[in-house]
Design a protein around this motif. Sequence first.
Motif, PDB file in Angstrom:
ATOM      1  N   ALA A  57      -3.596   4.831  11.210  1.00 31.74           N
ATOM      2  CA  ALA A  57      -4.124   4.569   9.865  1.00 31.74           C
ATOM      3  C   ALA A  57      -5.471   5.250   9.669  1.00 31.74           C
ATOM      4  O   ALA A  57      -5.732   5.853   8.623  1.00 31.74           O
ATOM      5  CB  ALA A  57      -4.236   3.067   9.625  1.00 31.74           C
ATOM      6  N   SER A  62      -5.369   5.667   5.859  1.00 35.90           N
ATOM      7  CA  SER A  62      -4.659   4.547   5.238  1.00 35.90           C
ATOM      8  C   SER A  62      -5.532   3.297   5.226  1.00 35.90           C
ATOM      9  O   SER A  62      -6.487   3.179   5.987  1.00 35.90           O
ATOM     10  CB  SER A  62      -3.367   4.237   6.003  1.00 35.90           C
ATOM     11  N   ASP A  66      -2.018  -1.355   4.696  1.00 34.99           N
ATOM     12  CA  ASP A  66      -0.907  -0.504   5.119  1.00 34.99           C
ATOM     13  C   ASP A  66      -0.555  -0.771   6.578  1.00 34.99           C
ATOM     14  O   ASP A  66       0.613  -0.796   6.948  1.00 34.99           O
ATOM     15  CB  ASP A  66      -1.245   0.984   4.958  1.00 34.99           C
TER      16      ASP A  66
END
Length: 144
Positions: A57, A62, A66
């Motif tokens: 991530a 992200s 997420d």
Amino acid sequence: AMIRDTLRWIFLESGAQILGFAHRHDLHMISTYIGEDIPILAPNFFDVQLIAAHTMAEELGSSRSDVDSSRPGLKSCCSHFLEDSGRVSSQTTDHGRDSRDSWSLSKNEQCSDWAQRPLTANQLEYAGLDAAVLLVLLAEMVCR
């Protein structure tokens, strides 16, 4: 009794650093076997799936939501960390297979009867590779 005592010591008394991958079910099964609850969030248990999800991530920009909603599988973690590191090439081998298959584990063994004893040679190989790859993945994540 000796196996139960050994597992109890490893998971509850030794303080050993334990790696797993989405290991809730595994810990539940071991807890049931030894007859004592193993706390899922013990400070010495490390879920490589969660570590990989957070690392991926961060690399992809992200959000935390997420990571919480979508966690990568072992195969996608291997693809992301091992191919990117150059340790696994995507070239074709002499056998016409993609060389990434060399670390793919068959789902046949994952879904086989693990309660049956003795375990088959294929089950033992699967378990060993499934555990060993976690060390390789963690090392790659630490190196980044």
